[in-house]
Each structure stands twice: as structure tokens, then as C-alpha cells.
Motif scaffolding. Structure first.
Motif, short mmCIF file in Angstrom:
data_model
loop_
_atom_site.label_atom_id
_atom_site.label_comp_id
_atom_site.label_asym_id
_atom_site.label_seq_id
_atom_site.Cartn_x
_atom_site.Cartn_y
_atom_site.Cartn_z
N LEU A 135 0.63 -1.38 -0.31
CA LEU A 135 -0.15 0.07 0.40
C LEU A 135 0.80 1.39 -0.28
CD1 LEU A 135 -2.42 -1.26 2.92
CD2 LEU A 135 -2.71 -1.25 -0.06
N LEU A 136 2.13 1.62 0.33
CA LEU A 136 2.75 2.08 1.04
C LEU A 136 3.61 2.16 -0.55
CD1 LEU A 136 3.88 4.51 2.39
CD2 LEU A 136 6.04 3.07 2.97
N ILE A 137 3.90 1.57 -1.06
CA ILE A 137 4.53 1.84 -2.33
C ILE A 137 3.31 2.65 -3.79
CG2 ILE A 137 5.34 0.42 -4.30
CD1 ILE A 137 7.09 -0.95 -2.44
N ALA A 138 1.86 1.98 -3.58
CA ALA A 138 1.40 2.05 -4.34
C ALA A 138 0.94 3.75 -3.59
CB ALA A 138 -0.05 1.17 -4.40
N ILE A 139 0.54 4.15 -3.30
CA ILE A 139 0.82 5.42 -2.47
C ILE A 139 1.49 6.06 -3.10
CG2 ILE A 139 0.11 6.92 -0.93
CD1 ILE A 139 -1.11 4.75 1.00
N LEU A 140 3.43 6.15 -2.48
CA LEU A 140 3.76 7.09 -3.40
C LEU A 140 3.41 7.38 -4.76
CD1 LEU A 140 6.24 5.76 -0.66
CD2 LEU A 140 5.68 8.16 -0.98
N MET A 141 3.25 5.78 -5.52
CA MET A 141 3.29 5.85 -7.31
C MET A 141 2.15 6.68 -7.27
SD MET A 141 4.97 2.06 -7.92
CE MET A 141 4.33 2.25 -9.80
N ILE A 142 0.75 6.84 -6.83
CA ILE A 142 -0.42 7.37 -7.12
C ILE A 142 0.14 8.88 -7.02
CG2 ILE A 142 -2.62 8.08 -6.97
CD1 ILE A 142 -2.89 4.96 -6.10
N ARG A 143 1.17 8.97 -6.05
CA ARG A 143 1.34 10.89 -5.53
C ARG A 143 2.40 11.00 -6.01
NH1 ARG A 143 -2.02 14.09 -4.24
NH2 ARG A 143 -0.50 15.34 -3.66
N LYS A 144 2.97 10.28 -7.37
CA LYS A 144 4.07 10.56 -8.60
C LYS A 144 5.08 10.66 -7.27
CE LYS A 144 1.22 12.14 -12.14
NZ LYS A 144 0.95 10.20 -12.15
N VAL A 145 5.90 9.88 -6.39
CA VAL A 145 6.78 10.41 -6.13
C VAL A 145 8.05 9.79 -6.52
CG1 VAL A 145 8.21 9.83 -3.29
CG2 VAL A 145 6.14 10.28 -3.24
#
Length: 437
Positions: free
Chosen positions: A185-195
Motif C-alpha cells: 500500500l505504501l509503494i502504491a500510494i507513493l506511486m499514485i502521488r508520483k514520488v
């Protein structure tokens, strides 16, 4: 000054990347495959090989192959001893067939020499270019599923079930598995936020949480001197492998390495945008040569078949585009000789989520499959599902190469099968016939 030299040598601007981006890509690739430092020797221990020397041989072969990949081929692919091939040697060649690990390494050496000759004569690239486009697409998708399955199993989100239900959801109410879900979930959220560097940050953050909460034991030591490698170095028995009884073993090793590397290179290159308009990787002989020479060197050093790691896709997704990424991975493996306790302590709850996400990203080419032409789609489907469900890339790839020509004959379009594809058909048919099941 150093940065300018690196930019010119690796042609970073031409590939639309930077030194920082390449370093991050190398870090991500290494973090997702660092497990091989301890897992490979642990498997080879079952064949009677001493753990410490086998670990050093593992690292040396990874440094050798990945450095050649970076400096000579200028590709962001990492090389290390293959999972699957190591188990084949330990549990089948030694455990079931009763051969010595020295003779098994002799077979690894012979298969590496054969692959090197095939590469230098350019037949390896000719055979690769004969692969139809739908199968090339299936390589990327199948490897994506395979990587996801590895991540799910390693992190405990999926576990072995019963005879009626072979796989089962893991214990989500336990801390390690719950942490792995959090990592996804953490990696997914970071990717959605384009980090940028989302995968690397996800691995590091999850690992830190694991250490702080006691879910994973922190490293007992940061630094240690590498063990003496002499117990496995130059211990291969080449003449013992040159017997008719060992033909099936050499054929299996050769075919698995040939096809695993082909599938991984094409699949990862598709994700990176390296393939040309015909779906081929330009100058593919260079990464092929790095791969085959690494297998020869690995056998001499004291480890099993090496090849391009599917985890390279994680570094590519993080931005790695040139050989500088591979050189960073090689340097980190070099540090692994002295910091193996630190790298070995990173739990699967941290690396598994990265593999799961990378698997998702590698599925993108599936939209290019022609599902209406069953002579094309069924072989591609066989590649995708058998790669994962047999836990063996070679089995899936061989199924595709056997089915494609047969279905084209049924369809009345034998002209679609290139001459070199028939060579792959024969090779894969022999693989299934002589494979020591």
C-alpha cells in the motif's frame, strides 16, 4: 568531473536519464535481489556445498556478470545465480540423480561455453529474432506474473495450501504479513502521488519498521570479512559431466539459461522501451555475452547457472536506463562481500511488496496481444500461466515455442514460422522429453 565522464561513457542524455536516476535504479534493483546473497548458498548447502564459500562465489559471479553488462553492454540489467537452476542442481541433479556437486558445476560450465559459442556466432540473436511478436509480449506479461507470485510467496501473503487448494491466503492477522501488505500500500500510494524512487523508499521504510518493531531481527553485525572461497573455487568436474548419462542435465541447464535470459531481456526491455519497431533488442549479443560469460565464470568460482535477473525490472521502473545502473548493482554486490549481515537482514516483508508492484507494471504490454487469433493467443497464454504456475520460466517459454509452430500448421499459415523458430521448437521439444521430472 566524474559525473561528466559517466554521462559521456554511458550516454545518459541520449537515454534521457541522469547519474542520480541511475544510482536510484541500481539501489532498487540490488535491494530487490540482495536476498540471493544468502538464499543461493542456503540452497546449494543442500547439495553439500559449504555455505560461506558458496556465498562468496555467488557474490563474485554477480559482480563479474553485472559489471560486464554495465560496461560492455551498457544495459541496466543485473546478473546473478538463477533461482530455479540452483534448486535443480541441489535437489534434482545431486539429491535425486545422485551426482556430485562438482560434476554438476562441470555441466554448468559446459552449458555456459555452449551459450558463449552460440552468442559469438550470432545464432543466439538469430533465434531470438525469430520469436513472434505475441510471444515476445507474453514474455513481459508472464515475467510480471512470475515476479508478483514470487513477491506474494516470499512475503507470506500467499502460502502453500492443501491438496484441494494448492495455494492459500497467508495469515494477514500476523505482524510480518500485515507489514508486507502495508509495504504494498505504501509503494502504491507513493506511486499514485508520483514520488520519484517510490519503490526504494517503500523498501527502506518497511525494513526500518520491521527492525524497530521486532518483526524482523536487525543485523547482528554490520561488517564481516568474507569467508575463504577455496573450498568451491575451481572444484568443477568437467570431464565427469562429459558422459551420455549427463546429456539430459546439460540440455536442461542450457535450455533453461537460454530461454530464461531471452525472456527476461525481452520482457524487461519492453518495459524500458528498448525494443525496436520489430520488437527486437538492438545489439542483443552484448547482454547475451555478458550472461553466458557469467555462467562460465560462476561455474569456475563455485556456483550454479547465472543469468539476467527479473528483478532488474524494479530498477528500470525506478528510472534505470543504462549500464550505470548495472555498475551500481555490481558495486553494491562488492560491498556485499563485507556487509552481507546487513543486506541479508532486509526482510521479505520489505522486498516482497516491491516485486508485487513491479509485476503489475510489467503487465502493461498485454493490451498488445491479439486475442482474436487463437493460434497466436493460446501459445502466449501458455507462456504466461506456466511461467508462474510451474514456478519455472523455462517451462513456460518452452510451451510457447512448441505450441506456436504446431498451431500455425493447423491454421494453414506455416509461412509465419521463421526457420530459426523451428530450431527453438526442436530444442524445447527435447527439453520436455529429457527433463528429469
Amino acid at each position: 568531473m566524474t559525473e561528466n565522464v559517466l554521462e559521456r561513457y554511458f550516454r545518459l542524455k541520449e537515454h534521457g536519464t541522469t547519474v542520480r536516476q541511475e544510482v536510484v535504479g541500481g539501489l532498487v534493483t540490488f535491494m530487490t535481489m540482495a536476498y540471493i546473497i544468502v538464499v543461493n548458498p542456503a540452497i546449494l548447502e543442500a547439495a553439500g556445498m559449504p555455505f560461506g564459500p558458496a556465498m562468496v562465489a555467488t557474490i563474485l559471479s554477480a559482480i563479474f556478470g553485472t559489471a560486464i553488462m554495465g560496461i560492455y553492454a551498457n544495459r541496466p540489467f543485473a546478473i546473478a545465480p538463477y533461482m530455479g537452476e540452483n534448486a535443480f542442481v541441489a535437489y534434482t541433479v545431486v539429491g535425486v540423480l545422485g551426482y556430485s556437486w562438482q560434476t554438476a558445476l562441470g555441466a554448468v560450465f559446459i552449458s555456459g561455453v555452449l551459450l558463449t559459442l552460440l552468442t559469438l556466432t550470432k545464432w543466439r540473436s538469430v533465434m531470438t529474432e525469430a520469436v513472434p511478436n505475441n510471444l515476445k509480449i507474453s514474455f513481459a506479461v508472464g515475467i510480471g506474473f512470475f515476479i508478483t507470485f514470487i513477491g506474494l510467496v516470499n512475503s507470506g501473503i500467499v502460502v502453500l495450501g492443501t491438496e484441494d487448494a494448492p495455494v492459500h491466503v497467508g495469515a494477514l492477522n500476523t505482524a510480518p504479513v500485515a507489514l508486507a501488505v502495508f509495504g504494498v500500500l505504501l509503494i502504491a500510494i507513493l506511486m499514485i502521488r508520483k514520488v520519484k524512487g517510490a519503490i526504494l523508499f517503500g523498501i527502506l521504510a518497511t525494513a526500518v519498521i520491521a527492525f524497530l518493531t521486532g518483526i524482523a531481527a536487525p543485523p547482528e553485525a554490520i561488517y564481516s570479512m568474507p569467508p575463504d572461497v577455496s573450498a568451491v573455487f575451481l572444484q568443477l568436474d568437467i570431464f565427469g559431466a562429459l558422459t551420455w548419462g549427463f546429456f539430459a542435465v546439460i540440455l536442461t541447464m542450457f535450455t533453461m539459461d537460454f530461454l530464461d535470459t531471452m525472456g527476461t531481456l525481452i520482457g524487461a526491455s519492453a518495459k524500458a522501451g528498448f525494443l525496436d519497431e520489430n520488437g527486437n533488442l538492438p545489439e542483443i549479443e552484448k547482454p547475451f555475452l555478458a550472461d553466458s560469460l557469467a555462467t562460465v565464470f560462476g561455474a569456475v568460482a563455485g556456483t550454479t547457472t547465472t543469468g539476467t535477473f527479473v528483478e532488474s525490472a524494479a530498477g528500470i521502473e525506478a528510472g534505470g536506463r543504462t549500464g550505470l545502473t548495472a555498475l551500481v548493482v555490481a558495486a553494491l554486490f562488492g560491498l556485499g562481500l563485507f556487509f552481507s549481515p546487513l543486506f541479508g537482514a532486509i526482510p521479505a516483508a520489505a522486498t516482497g511488496p516491491a516485486l508485487i508492484i513491479v509485476g503489475l507494471l510489467m503487465m502493461a504490454p498485454i493490451k498488445g496481444l491479439d486475442f482474436q487469433d487463437y493460434a497466436e493467443s493460446i501459445p502466449a497464454f501458455a507462456v504466461i500461466v506456466l511461467m508462474s504456475f510451474t514456478y519455472n520460466l523455462g517451462v513456460g517459454l518452452c510451451a510457447g515455442f512448441v505450441l506456436f509452430p504446431l498451431f500455425k500448421i493447423v491454421q494453414g499459415k506455416m509461412e509465419d514460422v521463421k526457420p530459426a523458430a523451428w530450431m527453438l521448437f526442436v530444442l524445447c521439444l527435447l527439453f520436455f522429453i529429457f527433463y528429469p521430472y
